[in-house]
Scaffold this active site. Structure first.
Site, PDB file in Angstrom:
ATOM      1  N   CYS A   1      64.284  34.925  28.770  1.00 21.02           N
ATOM      2  CA  CYS A   1      63.670  35.121  30.095  1.00 21.02           C
ATOM      3  C   CYS A   1      64.792  35.188  31.131  1.00 21.02           C
ATOM      4  O   CYS A   1      64.800  34.449  32.122  1.00 21.02           O
ATOM      5  CB  CYS A   1      62.684  34.006  30.405  1.00 21.02           C
ATOM      6  SG  CYS A   1      61.484  33.696  29.094  1.00 21.02           S
TER       7      CYS A   1
ATOM      8  N   ALA B   1      66.176  37.496  33.352  1.00 22.38           N
ATOM      9  CA  ALA B   1      66.206  38.058  34.702  1.00 22.38           C
ATOM     10  C   ALA B   1      65.866  36.969  35.730  1.00 22.38           C
ATOM     11  O   ALA B   1      65.069  36.070  35.437  1.00 22.38           O
ATOM     12  CB  ALA B   1      65.208  39.212  34.808  1.00 22.38           C
ATOM     13  N   PRO B   2      66.494  36.994  36.908  1.00 22.40           N
ATOM     14  CA  PRO B   2      67.336  38.055  37.467  1.00 22.40           C
ATOM     15  C   PRO B   2      68.789  38.037  37.031  1.00 22.40           C
ATOM     16  O   PRO B   2      69.539  38.934  37.398  1.00 22.40           O
ATOM     17  CB  PRO B   2      67.232  37.816  38.985  1.00 22.40           C
ATOM     18  CG  PRO B   2      67.044  36.339  39.087  1.00 22.40           C
ATOM     19  CD  PRO B   2      66.205  35.941  37.906  1.00 22.40           C
TER      20      PRO B   2
ATOM     21  N   ASP C   1      64.616  39.688  28.236  1.00 23.59           N
ATOM     22  CA  ASP C   1      63.549  39.563  29.227  1.00 23.59           C
ATOM     23  C   ASP C   1      62.577  40.717  29.027  1.00 23.59           C
ATOM     24  O   ASP C   1      62.966  41.807  28.598  1.00 23.59           O
ATOM     25  CB  ASP C   1      64.114  39.578  30.649  1.00 23.59           C
ATOM     26  CG  ASP C   1      63.125  39.036  31.667  1.00 23.59           C
ATOM     27  OD1 ASP C   1      63.254  37.854  32.051  1.00 23.59           O
ATOM     28  OD2 ASP C   1      62.226  39.792  32.074  1.00 23.59           O
TER      29      ASP C   1
ATOM     30  N   CYS D   1      61.758  26.223  37.319  1.00 21.14           N
ATOM     31  CA  CYS D   1      61.902  25.999  38.758  1.00 21.14           C
ATOM     32  C   CYS D   1      60.566  25.546  39.340  1.00 21.14           C
ATOM     33  O   CYS D   1      60.069  26.100  40.318  1.00 21.14           O
ATOM     34  CB  CYS D   1      62.422  27.236  39.466  1.00 21.14           C
ATOM     35  SG  CYS D   1      61.442  28.740  39.202  1.00 21.14           S
TER      36      CYS D   1
END
Length: 455
Positions: free
Chosen positions: A266, A268-269, A287, A382
């Site tokens: 996963c 990205a970014p 990703d 996050c």
């Protein structure tokens, strides 16, 4: 909030004949679109969709972003103020009207723009919108009243958690963190975020050159940056990349040695991919999003860093390869990023957390199968929600006796020892690192990270 029944109209036909009007049209359309959707997506994507032809110049694009961001940063406060100044209350089932009133009020109350411009251009947008033409007089009256009653509106705003956080989210934080910390988190969201960067080398030199400060975690923090990021010294030559100080910690926890093979799931970014590549790892970045991975590739090229790029689902990776280390930054509700992305608070729902937690469990179980014996796995999100952090690791360790937690040590994360919980996992909060010193204040994204090792 009332059910959303009015879908927003098509992207506006931008009017560049009146200064500032096109920027406000784009901001209004982006906010209306986000308020009307049943799924969440990023404000930047909504702004790009509203300006499909890319006709806004840099200054107008910046103004549109500033208006939309200010609107979401204090949307609860703005809604309350507007509700009290409408005889029938705020019509939540009309997102285009709510968005127009809220973006206008945000300009008057929070942005350094002339009041007359905020009022006049809001009315012009109403007159040019088939859904709002008949409400232009109402828009004019409400905007003028906000101007007149500015002081009273500000005096009524006393509680960032109660006034400016969706009820479901505020209740979760009260239950999880207690009243004092929940209030501090909400206050940090109102202050926004400085610009944090990760540098390839010489952080002290780049901090001095850019007028910033080196944080204890190793990131460089810049305050009051008004120029476009791409115009700052060091950007074109690939000396650094933008990355929140908290987001930069998980990759460092892997303790990468040059030449190790690392999977960034996963990815990205791409900030973590860049960190791993800069540390000398042979990185495989995976990703599902083709466009985001294209941007990741462009960023690596600017930074003169290299990684194997794969567009695909990490859950579908084959069983024929293993890695010295795996980093899983799992898709999540992103409630830890509201300082930078205030729309998250208003475009996510509590049901998203349970849905995403199921995906996170599957990804964590799959990531574990990619780790060599003796290898390391860092899981992070996050999010401020325990279902997406602490409880994921508890579940995983309860079902996987072949893995053990490797506690994080305070010396690994600079001056953030207070962010290590009793299990040795990392839990940063937006209110941490906020005021420790005048130079470093600005808070952090809310992150959870745990370091695991295959036995």
């Amino acid at each position: 909030m009332a059910a959303r029944r009015n879908e927003p109209g098509p992207a506006p036909v931008l009017d560049s004949s009146v200064a500032g009007l096109a920027a406000r049209q784009v901001a209004h359309s982006a906010v209306a679109d986000l308020l009307a959707k049943d799924r969440a997506f990023a404000l930047e994507d909504a702004l790009a969709q509203a300006d499909r032809t890319g006709r806004l110049d840099a200054a107008d694009a910046g103004l549109a972003r500033a208006i939309a961001t200010a609107t979401f940063r204090r949307l609860g406060f703005l809604r309350c103020a507007l509700h009290e100044r409408l005889a029938q209350g705020l019509p939540e089932d009309q997102p285009r009207l709510v968005a127009l009133l809220a973006t206008g009020a945000a300009q008057i109350l929070d942005l350094n723009v002339p009041d007359h411009a905020a009022v006049d251009l809001s009315v012009r947008i109403a007159k040019g919108d088939p859904q709002l033409q008949h409400l232009a007089g109402l828009v004019n009256a409400v905007m003028r009243r906000v101007v007149r009653e500015r002081d009273a509106i500000f005096a009524a705003s006393t509680d960032p958690l109660g006034d400016n956080t969706p009820d479901w989210l505020g209740q979760r934080w009260l239950a999880r963190y207690g009243a004092q910390t929940a209030a501090a988190i909400a206050a940090a969201h109102l202050r926004g975020a400085p610009l944090d960067i990760t540098v390839k080398n010489d952080p002290l030199g780049w901090a001095e050159r850019l007028g910033g400060v080196v944080l204890g975690t190793g990131s460089v923090r810049l305050h009051d940056v008004h120029a476009p990021v791409a115009s700052l010294p060091g950007y074109d030559e690939g000396a650094w990349w933008v990355q929140d100080a908290a987001a930069a910690i998980p990759a460092r926890l892997l303790g990468i040695q040059a030449g190790e093979r690392v999977a960034d799931l996963c990815a990205a970014p791409g900030g973590k991919t860049a960190q791993l590549a800069a540390a000398g790892a042979a990185v495989t970045a995976i990703d599902r999003s083709g466009p985001r991975m294209e941007r990741l590739s462009e960023n690596l090229a600017r930074l003169d860093l290299h990684a194997e790029i794969r567009v695909g689902d990490a859950l579908a990776m084959g069983n024929d390869e293993t890695f010295d280390a795996v980093l899983l930054d799992a898709p999540c509700s992103a409630t830890g990023t509201i300082r930078r992305h205030p729309e998250v608070a208003w475009t996510k729902a509590e049901a998203d957390i349970g849905r995403l937690a199921g995906l996170q469990s599957r990804l964590l179980d799959r990531a574990a199968t990619l780790v060599k014996p003796g290898g390391r796995l860092v899981y992070c999100t996050c999010s401020l929600e325990p279902e997406e952090g602490e409880r994921q690791v508890e579940r995983f360790l309860g079902q996987n006796s072949g893995f053990a937690r490797v506690p994080i040590k305070a010396g690994e994360i600079g001056d953030l020892g207070a962010a290590i919980d009793r299990n040795g996992d990392l839990r940063t909060l937006p209110s941490q690192l906020d005021g420790a010193t005048p130079e470093s204040q600005g808070g952090l994204d809310g992150f959870f990270a745990a370091r695991l090792q295959r036995l």
